[in-house]
Design a protein around this motif. Structure first.
Motif, PDB file in Angstrom:
ATOM      1  N   MET A   1      15.076 -27.019  24.878  1.00 39.84           N
ATOM      2  CA  MET A   1      16.372 -26.692  25.310  1.00 39.84           C
ATOM      3  C   MET A   1      16.957 -27.384  24.248  1.00 39.84           C
ATOM      4  SD  MET A   1      18.748 -26.485  28.529  1.00 39.84           S
ATOM      5  CE  MET A   1      17.558 -25.296  29.034  1.00 39.84           C
ATOM      6  N   PRO A   2      17.776 -26.737  23.316  1.00 33.63           N
ATOM      7  CA  PRO A   2      18.639 -27.513  22.111  1.00 33.63           C
ATOM      8  C   PRO A   2      19.731 -28.370  22.780  1.00 33.63           C
ATOM      9  CG  PRO A   2      18.911 -25.021  22.106  1.00 33.63           C
ATOM     10  CD  PRO A   2      18.078 -25.351  23.273  1.00 33.63           C
ATOM     11  N   LEU A   3      20.637 -28.834  21.787  1.00 32.34           N
ATOM     12  CA  LEU A   3      21.791 -29.786  22.273  1.00 32.34           C
ATOM     13  C   LEU A   3      22.765 -28.458  22.881  1.00 32.34           C
ATOM     14  CD1 LEU A   3      23.737 -32.083  22.307  1.00 32.34           C
ATOM     15  CD2 LEU A   3      24.177 -31.375  19.833  1.00 32.34           C
ATOM     16  N   HIS A   4      23.052 -29.113  24.007  1.00 35.01           N
ATOM     17  CA  HIS A   4      24.308 -28.100  24.769  1.00 35.01           C
ATOM     18  C   HIS A   4      25.228 -29.173  25.172  1.00 35.01           C
ATOM     19  CE1 HIS A   4      21.392 -24.439  25.598  1.00 35.01           C
ATOM     20  NE2 HIS A   4      21.868 -24.399  24.644  1.00 35.01           N
ATOM     21  N   ILE A   5      26.482 -29.005  25.044  1.00 38.86           N
ATOM     22  CA  ILE A   5      27.584 -29.627  25.576  1.00 38.86           C
ATOM     23  C   ILE A   5      28.380 -28.925  26.579  1.00 38.86           C
ATOM     24  CG2 ILE A   5      29.515 -30.983  24.549  1.00 38.86           C
ATOM     25  CD1 ILE A   5      28.173 -31.235  21.774  1.00 38.86           C
ATOM     26  N   ALA A   6      28.999 -29.627  27.448  1.00 38.64           N
ATOM     27  CA  ALA A   6      29.850 -29.329  28.364  1.00 38.64           C
ATOM     28  C   ALA A   6      31.032 -29.102  27.509  1.00 38.64           C
ATOM     29  CB  ALA A   6      29.851 -30.223  29.676  1.00 38.64           C
ATOM     30  N   LEU A   7      31.595 -27.963  27.643  1.00 33.32           N
ATOM     31  CA  LEU A   7      32.677 -27.717  26.764  1.00 33.32           C
ATOM     32  C   LEU A   7      33.655 -26.378  27.284  1.00 33.32           C
ATOM     33  CD1 LEU A   7      33.819 -28.027  23.828  1.00 33.32           C
ATOM     34  CD2 LEU A   7      32.136 -26.420  23.046  1.00 33.32           C
ATOM     35  N   THR A   8      35.037 -26.870  27.295  1.00 30.21           N
ATOM     36  CA  THR A   8      35.955 -25.681  27.644  1.00 30.21           C
ATOM     37  C   THR A   8      36.821 -25.675  26.532  1.00 30.21           C
ATOM     38  OG1 THR A   8      37.409 -27.270  28.679  1.00 30.21           O
ATOM     39  CG2 THR A   8      35.658 -26.318  30.046  1.00 30.21           C
ATOM     40  N   ASN A   9      36.898 -26.538  25.371  1.00 28.34           N
ATOM     41  CA  ASN A   9      38.096 -26.395  24.302  1.00 28.34           C
ATOM     42  C   ASN A   9      37.128 -26.525  22.931  1.00 28.34           C
ATOM     43  OD1 ASN A   9      39.822 -26.502  22.417  1.00 28.34           O
ATOM     44  ND2 ASN A   9      41.285 -27.792  23.841  1.00 28.34           N
ATOM     45  N   PRO A  10      36.668 -25.674  22.276  1.00 33.22           N
ATOM     46  CA  PRO A  10      36.055 -25.895  21.126  1.00 33.22           C
ATOM     47  C   PRO A  10      36.872 -26.690  19.996  1.00 33.22           C
ATOM     48  CG  PRO A  10      35.590 -23.759  21.768  1.00 33.22           C
ATOM     49  CD  PRO A  10      36.793 -24.283  22.855  1.00 33.22           C
ATOM     50  N   GLU A  11      38.314 -26.374  19.967  1.00 35.88           N
ATOM     51  CA  GLU A  11      38.881 -26.999  19.255  1.00 35.88           C
ATOM     52  C   GLU A  11      38.925 -28.419  19.382  1.00 35.88           C
ATOM     53  OE1 GLU A  11      41.192 -27.887  15.865  1.00 35.88           O
ATOM     54  OE2 GLU A  11      40.106 -26.060  16.302  1.00 35.88           O
ATOM     55  N   ALA A  12      39.170 -28.988  20.533  1.00 36.83           N
ATOM     56  CA  ALA A  12      39.001 -30.310  20.952  1.00 36.83           C
ATOM     57  C   ALA A  12      37.677 -31.056  20.431  1.00 36.83           C
ATOM     58  CB  ALA A  12      39.265 -30.663  22.561  1.00 36.83           C
ATOM     59  N   LEU A  13      36.453 -30.339  20.648  1.00 40.18           N
ATOM     60  CA  LEU A  13      35.431 -30.836  20.135  1.00 40.18           C
ATOM     61  C   LEU A  13      35.453 -30.985  18.425  1.00 40.18           C
ATOM     62  CD1 LEU A  13      32.167 -31.794  20.210  1.00 40.18           C
ATOM     63  CD2 LEU A  13      31.748 -29.392  20.252  1.00 40.18           C
ATOM     64  N   ARG A  14      35.848 -29.802  17.783  1.00 39.84           N
ATOM     65  CA  ARG A  14      36.040 -29.932  16.508  1.00 39.84           C
ATOM     66  C   ARG A  14      36.790 -31.245  16.039  1.00 39.84           C
ATOM     67  NH1 ARG A  14      37.838 -25.225  13.286  1.00 39.84           N
ATOM     68  NH2 ARG A  14      37.070 -26.698  11.831  1.00 39.84           N
ATOM     69  N   GLU A  15      37.836 -31.444  16.773  1.00 48.11           N
ATOM     70  CA  GLU A  15      38.868 -32.805  15.932  1.00 48.11           C
ATOM     71  C   GLU A  15      37.888 -34.097  16.147  1.00 48.11           C
ATOM     72  OE1 GLU A  15      41.867 -32.439  18.681  1.00 48.11           O
ATOM     73  OE2 GLU A  15      42.926 -30.914  17.601  1.00 48.11           O
ATOM     74  N   ARG A  16      36.813 -34.001  16.851  1.00 47.81           N
ATOM     75  CA  ARG A  16      36.114 -35.223  17.014  1.00 47.81           C
ATOM     76  C   ARG A  16      34.578 -35.237  16.345  1.00 47.81           C
ATOM     77  NH1 ARG A  16      36.742 -38.217  21.886  1.00 47.81           N
ATOM     78  NH2 ARG A  16      38.505 -37.122  22.500  1.00 47.81           N
ATOM     79  N   CYS A  17      34.451 -34.405  15.642  1.00 51.32           N
ATOM     80  CA  CYS A  17      33.088 -33.878  15.620  1.00 51.32           C
ATOM     81  C   CYS A  17      32.647 -33.513  14.073  1.00 51.32           C
ATOM     82  CB  CYS A  17      32.559 -32.805  16.438  1.00 51.32           C
ATOM     83  SG  CYS A  17      30.637 -32.504  16.366  1.00 51.32           S
ATOM     84  N   ASP A  18      31.575 -34.009  13.661  1.00 52.80           N
ATOM     85  CA  ASP A  18      31.047 -33.748  12.351  1.00 52.80           C
ATOM     86  C   ASP A  18      29.521 -33.391  12.248  1.00 52.80           C
ATOM     87  OD1 ASP A  18      33.520 -34.483  10.776  1.00 52.80           O
ATOM     88  OD2 ASP A  18      32.953 -36.620  11.587  1.00 52.80           O
ATOM     89  N   VAL A  19      28.920 -32.852  11.237  1.00 51.06           N
ATOM     90  CA  VAL A  19      27.688 -32.678  11.194  1.00 51.06           C
ATOM     91  C   VAL A  19      27.164 -33.057   9.977  1.00 51.06           C
ATOM     92  CG1 VAL A  19      28.090 -30.304  10.238  1.00 51.06           C
ATOM     93  CG2 VAL A  19      26.024 -30.877  11.348  1.00 51.06           C
ATOM     94  N   SER A  20      25.591 -33.418   9.750  1.00 48.47           N
ATOM     95  CA  SER A  20      25.064 -33.744   8.771  1.00 48.47           C
ATOM     96  C   SER A  20      23.536 -33.443   9.130  1.00 48.47           C
ATOM     97  CB  SER A  20      25.153 -35.380   8.471  1.00 48.47           C
ATOM     98  OG  SER A  20      24.347 -35.880   7.565  1.00 48.47           O
ATOM     99  N   ALA A  21      22.856 -33.453   7.741  1.00 50.85           N
ATOM    100  CA  ALA A  21      21.589 -33.370   7.604  1.00 50.85           C
ATOM    101  C   ALA A  21      20.901 -34.713   7.827  1.00 50.85           C
ATOM    102  CB  ALA A  21      21.002 -32.670   6.418  1.00 50.85           C
ATOM    103  N   VAL A  22      19.340 -35.008   7.867  1.00 48.85           N
ATOM    104  CA  VAL A  22      19.010 -36.108   7.905  1.00 48.85           C
ATOM    105  C   VAL A  22      18.054 -36.324   6.881  1.00 48.85           C
ATOM    106  CG1 VAL A  22      19.180 -36.205  10.600  1.00 48.85           C
ATOM    107  CG2 VAL A  22      16.973 -35.431   9.336  1.00 48.85           C
ATOM    108  N   ARG A  23      17.644 -37.592   6.638  1.00 44.93           N
ATOM    109  CA  ARG A  23      16.432 -38.138   5.768  1.00 44.93           C
ATOM    110  C   ARG A  23      15.711 -39.425   6.531  1.00 44.93           C
ATOM    111  NH1 ARG A  23      17.450 -42.899   3.006  1.00 44.93           N
ATOM    112  NH2 ARG A  23      19.598 -43.797   3.331  1.00 44.93           N
ATOM    113  N   THR A  24      14.765 -39.443   5.702  1.00 42.52           N
ATOM    114  CA  THR A  24      13.669 -40.765   6.251  1.00 42.52           C
ATOM    115  C   THR A  24      13.967 -41.761   5.490  1.00 42.52           C
ATOM    116  OG1 THR A  24      11.863 -39.681   5.007  1.00 42.52           O
ATOM    117  CG2 THR A  24      12.091 -39.186   7.390  1.00 42.52           C
ATOM    118  N   ALA A  25      14.158 -43.033   6.016  1.00 40.77           N
ATOM    119  CA  ALA A  25      14.180 -44.328   5.381  1.00 40.77           C
ATOM    120  C   ALA A  25      13.207 -44.521   4.274  1.00 40.77           C
ATOM    121  CB  ALA A  25      14.659 -45.377   6.150  1.00 40.77           C
ATOM    122  N   ASP A  26      13.320 -45.110   3.244  1.00 38.40           N
ATOM    123  CA  ASP A  26      12.247 -45.319   2.390  1.00 38.40           C
ATOM    124  C   ASP A  26      12.479 -46.618   1.660  1.00 38.40           C
ATOM    125  OD1 ASP A  26       9.940 -45.108   0.498  1.00 38.40           O
ATOM    126  OD2 ASP A  26      10.976 -43.641  -0.713  1.00 38.40           O
ATOM    127  N   ALA A  27      11.689 -47.501   1.820  1.00 35.09           N
ATOM    128  CA  ALA A  27      12.054 -49.039   1.079  1.00 35.09           C
ATOM    129  C   ALA A  27      13.240 -49.417   1.327  1.00 35.09           C
ATOM    130  CB  ALA A  27      11.481 -48.943  -0.399  1.00 35.09           C
TER     131      ALA A  27
END
Length: 237
Positions: A1-27
């Motif tokens: 089951m993917p990430l699921h957030i208890a949410l009633t106000n998507p705009e309130a989430l957007r105001e405090r939320c960002d997204v990024s891809a990931v990478r692996t640490a190298d040296a």
């Protein structure tokens, strides 16, 4: 089951939320080899993405993320703060202090290197039972703002991807995510801003995660583990 957030106000989430891809640490001396870390840059999430993160009605509490305002501790008794939430066996884990401007915060106590985004393993659950682990309650004690970073892909899905022949006999682990990311598979994370006095309840045995103080001052956080129903604390979103 993917990430699921208890949410009633998507705009309130957007105001405090960002997204990024990931990478692996190298040296990178600060990190363990192969650690999964945010690649950046962080971008605001879209309306559609915020709605997609909203938990369906049937989402089990054990896999649900809640962004909450925990009660303030009385007489500095942090160990008792979670008792009213309904699990008399809830475990107080203590506090952790994060330095300023840390992209991730958890280190390996053996050598001090950062482990990056990871799965907790307090309950040591096999594949079949991984979604039923205890959730972590966290309270930002300040003085700075901080973030919780969460992977959008759950531990069972990643375990199946990297161990297609015997995933059912596995114990999903941080190393599965490291293998997955190193193999070039797309993996995204979100970060949610938490001011002092705010917190989260999240299935950290089931979702990739870590704290962050990137661009922020130092802050301390207190942690508990327990089996809690959803909706016990006031939601911030």
């Amino acid at each position: 089951m993917p990430l699921h957030i208890a949410l009633t106000n998507p705009e309130a989430l957007r105001e405090r939320c960002d997204v990024s891809a990931v990478r692996t640490a190298d040296a990178e001396p600060a990190y363990e080899p192969g650690a999964v870390i945010p690649a950046g840059p962080w971008r605001p999430i879209t309306d559609a993405a915020a709605r997609a993160l909203s938990a369906p009605t049937a989402t089990p509490a054990s896999t649900l993320v809640e962004i909450v305002r925990p009660p303030l501790p009385t007489q500095d008794r942090l160990d008792d703060l979670a008792l009213p939430l309904g699990d008399p066996q809830a475990q107080y884990l203590g506090q952790a202090l994060a330095k300023p401007d840390m992209p991730t915060t958890t280190d390996n106590y053996r050598d001090g290197r950062l482990i990056g985004l990871h799965l907790d393993n307090w309950d040591k659950l096999p594949y079949e039972h991984k979604p039923s682990g205890r959730r972590r309650l966290a309270l930002n004690l300040g003085p700075g703002t901080r973030y919780i970073i969460l992977g959008v892909l759950d531990a069972q899905a990643v375990c199946r991807a990297v161990h297609p022949n015997d995933y059912a006999q596995r114990y999903p682990h941080t190393d599965d995510y490291r293998t997955y990311a190193a193999g070039g598979h797309a993996l995204h994370v979100i970060r949610i801003r938490l001011a002092p006095g705010e917190g989260y309840i999240a299935p950290t045995e089931y979702l990739l995660h870590d704290g962050s103080t990137e661009g922020q001052e130092a802050s301390a956080v207190a942690f508990w583990l327990g089996h809690w129903q959803s909706g016990n604390l006031p939601s911030l979103i």
